[in-house]
Design an enzyme around this catalytic site. Sequence first.
Site, PDB file in Angstrom:
ATOM      1  N   GLY A 161     -29.985 -54.522   1.877  1.00  0.00           N
ATOM      2  CA  GLY A 161     -29.968 -53.787   0.618  1.00  0.00           C
ATOM      3  C   GLY A 161     -31.190 -54.037  -0.245  1.00  0.00           C
ATOM      4  O   GLY A 161     -31.222 -53.674  -1.412  1.00  0.00           O
ATOM      5  N   SER A 198     -31.810 -53.180   5.869  1.00  0.00           N
ATOM      6  CA  SER A 198     -32.796 -52.170   5.482  1.00  0.00           C
ATOM      7  C   SER A 198     -33.328 -51.344   6.659  1.00  0.00           C
ATOM      8  O   SER A 198     -34.502 -50.979   6.689  1.00  0.00           O
ATOM      9  CB  SER A 198     -33.943 -52.809   4.695  1.00  0.00           C
ATOM     10  OG  SER A 198     -33.451 -53.377   3.494  1.00  0.00           O
ATOM     11  N   GLU A 237     -28.072 -60.051  10.746  1.00  0.00           N
ATOM     12  CA  GLU A 237     -28.488 -59.416   9.495  1.00  0.00           C
ATOM     13  C   GLU A 237     -29.010 -60.479   8.538  1.00  0.00           C
ATOM     14  O   GLU A 237     -28.217 -61.114   7.831  1.00  0.00           O
ATOM     15  CB  GLU A 237     -27.299 -58.714   8.831  1.00  0.00           C
ATOM     16  CG  GLU A 237     -26.657 -57.632   9.661  1.00  0.00           C
ATOM     17  CD  GLU A 237     -25.840 -56.697   8.786  1.00  0.00           C
ATOM     18  OE1 GLU A 237     -26.219 -55.523   8.669  1.00  0.00           O
ATOM     19  OE2 GLU A 237     -24.837 -57.148   8.198  1.00  0.00           O
ATOM     20  N   GLU A 292     -21.939 -59.895   2.523  1.00  0.00           N
ATOM     21  CA  GLU A 292     -21.291 -59.684   1.219  1.00  0.00           C
ATOM     22  C   GLU A 292     -19.918 -60.346   1.184  1.00  0.00           C
ATOM     23  O   GLU A 292     -19.475 -60.812   0.133  1.00  0.00           O
ATOM     24  CB  GLU A 292     -21.232 -58.179   0.923  1.00  0.00           C
ATOM     25  CG  GLU A 292     -22.614 -57.657   0.534  1.00  0.00           C
ATOM     26  CD  GLU A 292     -22.916 -56.255   1.027  1.00  0.00           C
ATOM     27  OE1 GLU A 292     -21.975 -55.483   1.264  1.00  0.00           O
ATOM     28  OE2 GLU A 292     -24.120 -55.944   1.178  1.00  0.00           O
ATOM     29  N   ASN A 340     -22.271 -48.866   7.861  1.00  0.00           N
ATOM     30  CA  ASN A 340     -21.386 -49.621   6.970  1.00  0.00           C
ATOM     31  C   ASN A 340     -21.449 -48.969   5.595  1.00  0.00           C
ATOM     32  O   ASN A 340     -22.453 -49.095   4.895  1.00  0.00           O
ATOM     33  CB  ASN A 340     -21.863 -51.080   6.920  1.00  0.00           C
ATOM     34  CG  ASN A 340     -21.097 -51.891   5.899  1.00  0.00           C
ATOM     35  OD1 ASN A 340     -20.070 -51.454   5.377  1.00  0.00           O
ATOM     36  ND2 ASN A 340     -21.585 -53.089   5.613  1.00  0.00           N
ATOM     37  N   TRP A 341     -20.371 -48.274   5.234  1.00  0.00           N
ATOM     38  CA  TRP A 341     -20.387 -47.530   3.965  1.00  0.00           C
ATOM     39  C   TRP A 341     -19.996 -48.373   2.764  1.00  0.00           C
ATOM     40  O   TRP A 341     -19.967 -47.872   1.635  1.00  0.00           O
ATOM     41  CB  TRP A 341     -19.467 -46.299   4.076  1.00  0.00           C
ATOM     42  CG  TRP A 341     -20.066 -45.191   4.895  1.00  0.00           C
ATOM     43  CD1 TRP A 341     -21.353 -45.139   5.398  1.00  0.00           C
ATOM     44  CD2 TRP A 341     -19.428 -43.965   5.300  1.00  0.00           C
ATOM     45  NE1 TRP A 341     -21.540 -43.973   6.086  1.00  0.00           N
ATOM     46  CE2 TRP A 341     -20.381 -43.226   6.039  1.00  0.00           C
ATOM     47  CE3 TRP A 341     -18.167 -43.432   5.110  1.00  0.00           C
ATOM     48  CZ2 TRP A 341     -20.097 -41.978   6.586  1.00  0.00           C
ATOM     49  CZ3 TRP A 341     -17.869 -42.184   5.658  1.00  0.00           C
ATOM     50  CH2 TRP A 341     -18.831 -41.473   6.379  1.00  0.00           C
ATOM     51  N   LYS A 342     -19.660 -49.634   3.003  1.00  0.00           N
ATOM     52  CA  LYS A 342     -19.358 -50.549   1.888  1.00  0.00           C
ATOM     53  C   LYS A 342     -18.373 -49.898   0.916  1.00  0.00           C
ATOM     54  O   LYS A 342     -17.463 -49.196   1.343  1.00  0.00           O
ATOM     55  CB  LYS A 342     -20.660 -50.986   1.208  1.00  0.00           C
ATOM     56  CG  LYS A 342     -21.671 -51.516   2.236  1.00  0.00           C
ATOM     57  CD  LYS A 342     -22.863 -52.192   1.653  1.00  0.00           C
ATOM     58  CE  LYS A 342     -23.771 -52.657   2.796  1.00  0.00           C
ATOM     59  NZ  LYS A 342     -24.859 -53.504   2.370  1.00  0.00           N
ATOM     60  N   GLY A 383     -26.576 -49.883   6.242  1.00  0.00           N
ATOM     61  CA  GLY A 383     -25.852 -49.690   4.991  1.00  0.00           C
ATOM     62  C   GLY A 383     -26.373 -48.469   4.249  1.00  0.00           C
ATOM     63  O   GLY A 383     -25.968 -47.327   4.501  1.00  0.00           O
ATOM     64  N   GLY A 384     -27.306 -48.685   3.330  1.00  0.00           N
ATOM     65  CA  GLY A 384     -27.795 -47.628   2.441  1.00  0.00           C
ATOM     66  C   GLY A 384     -28.197 -46.343   3.153  1.00  0.00           C
ATOM     67  O   GLY A 384     -27.826 -45.246   2.717  1.00  0.00           O
ATOM     68  N   HIS A 437     -19.556 -60.286   7.326  1.00  0.00           N
ATOM     69  CA  HIS A 437     -20.661 -59.608   6.645  1.00  0.00           C
ATOM     70  C   HIS A 437     -21.143 -60.466   5.479  1.00  0.00           C
ATOM     71  O   HIS A 437     -20.343 -61.123   4.810  1.00  0.00           O
ATOM     72  CB  HIS A 437     -20.216 -58.228   6.137  1.00  0.00           C
ATOM     73  CG  HIS A 437     -21.378 -57.436   5.630  1.00  0.00           C
ATOM     74  ND1 HIS A 437     -21.870 -57.588   4.356  1.00  0.00           N
ATOM     75  CD2 HIS A 437     -22.179 -56.527   6.235  1.00  0.00           C
ATOM     76  CE1 HIS A 437     -22.919 -56.793   4.214  1.00  0.00           C
ATOM     77  NE2 HIS A 437     -23.124 -56.131   5.332  1.00  0.00           N
TER      78      HIS A 437
HETATM   79  P1  PGA Z   1     -28.627 -52.108   4.293  1.00  0.00           P
HETATM   80  O1  PGA Z   1     -27.226 -52.859   4.615  1.00  0.00           O
HETATM   81  O2  PGA Z   1     -28.923 -51.239   5.485  1.00  0.00           O
HETATM   82  O3  PGA Z   1     -28.369 -51.329   3.048  1.00  0.00           O
HETATM   83  O4  PGA Z   1     -29.652 -53.190   4.121  1.00  0.00           O
HETATM   84  C1  PGA Z   1     -26.945 -53.360   5.894  1.00  0.00           C
HETATM   85  C2  PGA Z   1     -25.583 -53.996   5.914  1.00  0.00           C
HETATM   86  O5  PGA Z   1     -25.132 -54.486   4.866  1.00  0.00           O
HETATM   87  O6  PGA Z   1     -24.886 -54.020   6.954  1.00  0.00           O
END
Ligand code: PGA
Length: 250
Positions: free
Chosen positions: A175, A214, A169, A99, A8-10, A235-236, A97
Amino acid sequence: MKKLLAANWKMYKTRAEAEATARDMVRLIAPSLPADREVLVFPPFTAIEAVGLAFAGQARFGVGAQNFWPRKEGAYTGEIAPRMLADLGCAWVLVGHSERRWVLGEEDGLLAEKVAFALAEGFKVCLCIGEKIEERRAGRVEEIIDGQLAAGLSAAGDIADGALAVAYEPVWAIGTGEVAGPADILHAHAHTRTRLGTILGEKGLRTPILYGGSVKPENASEILSLDNVNGVLVGGASLTGESFSRIALA
Ligand code: PGA
């Protein structure tokens, strides 16, 4: 069950940056990707086409969208319809998600509508669920999983085989660098599996359940080996080909 390695590149990456990372992923991952694994990247809208082109000819590399509006078309300034995403080669969408739920204010009713609409349009849906830290501290993990699954799937009707994945999640692990421990993941995924079986019957037992929060090259192998973990949503650590390749091949 096969494993889904999802990135997930956000709100990161221009087209050129996305294309370069996608090419790195193919170069580093494709030659050694085990037969039972698939890679899926959710770039920002503007880079979907570039990533799709970089993945051309790679049957086990797919592209999805992080968001959409649940209408065919219309006066919805600033929004993107699923058929526009299909036009770019997207087969998957993310819904729910954390966010979108907690930063952008999407609530259960809208999420249910989005799941149902995307499925009806022929998309595969990755429905994200997970508790906040205060809910975990209050012993409400199972209740939150039950509520978010029931709400998210409430309008969906009959779901085609392979059209749904769920990503567990925990909000406090996204994050933050704080990963849920193996026992917490095992417990939440087992509960999610049971609940999916109750809601969807046999299909619920075949629905992939991804862990997200994470995930890094250092912990991916252990997480991917746990019961009922059928993939990861990253994500990250998915933002460079080097880092994501170590997760995809872990
Ligand atoms: P993260 O994000 O790996 O940076 O914790 C995961 C996600 O938001 O799907």
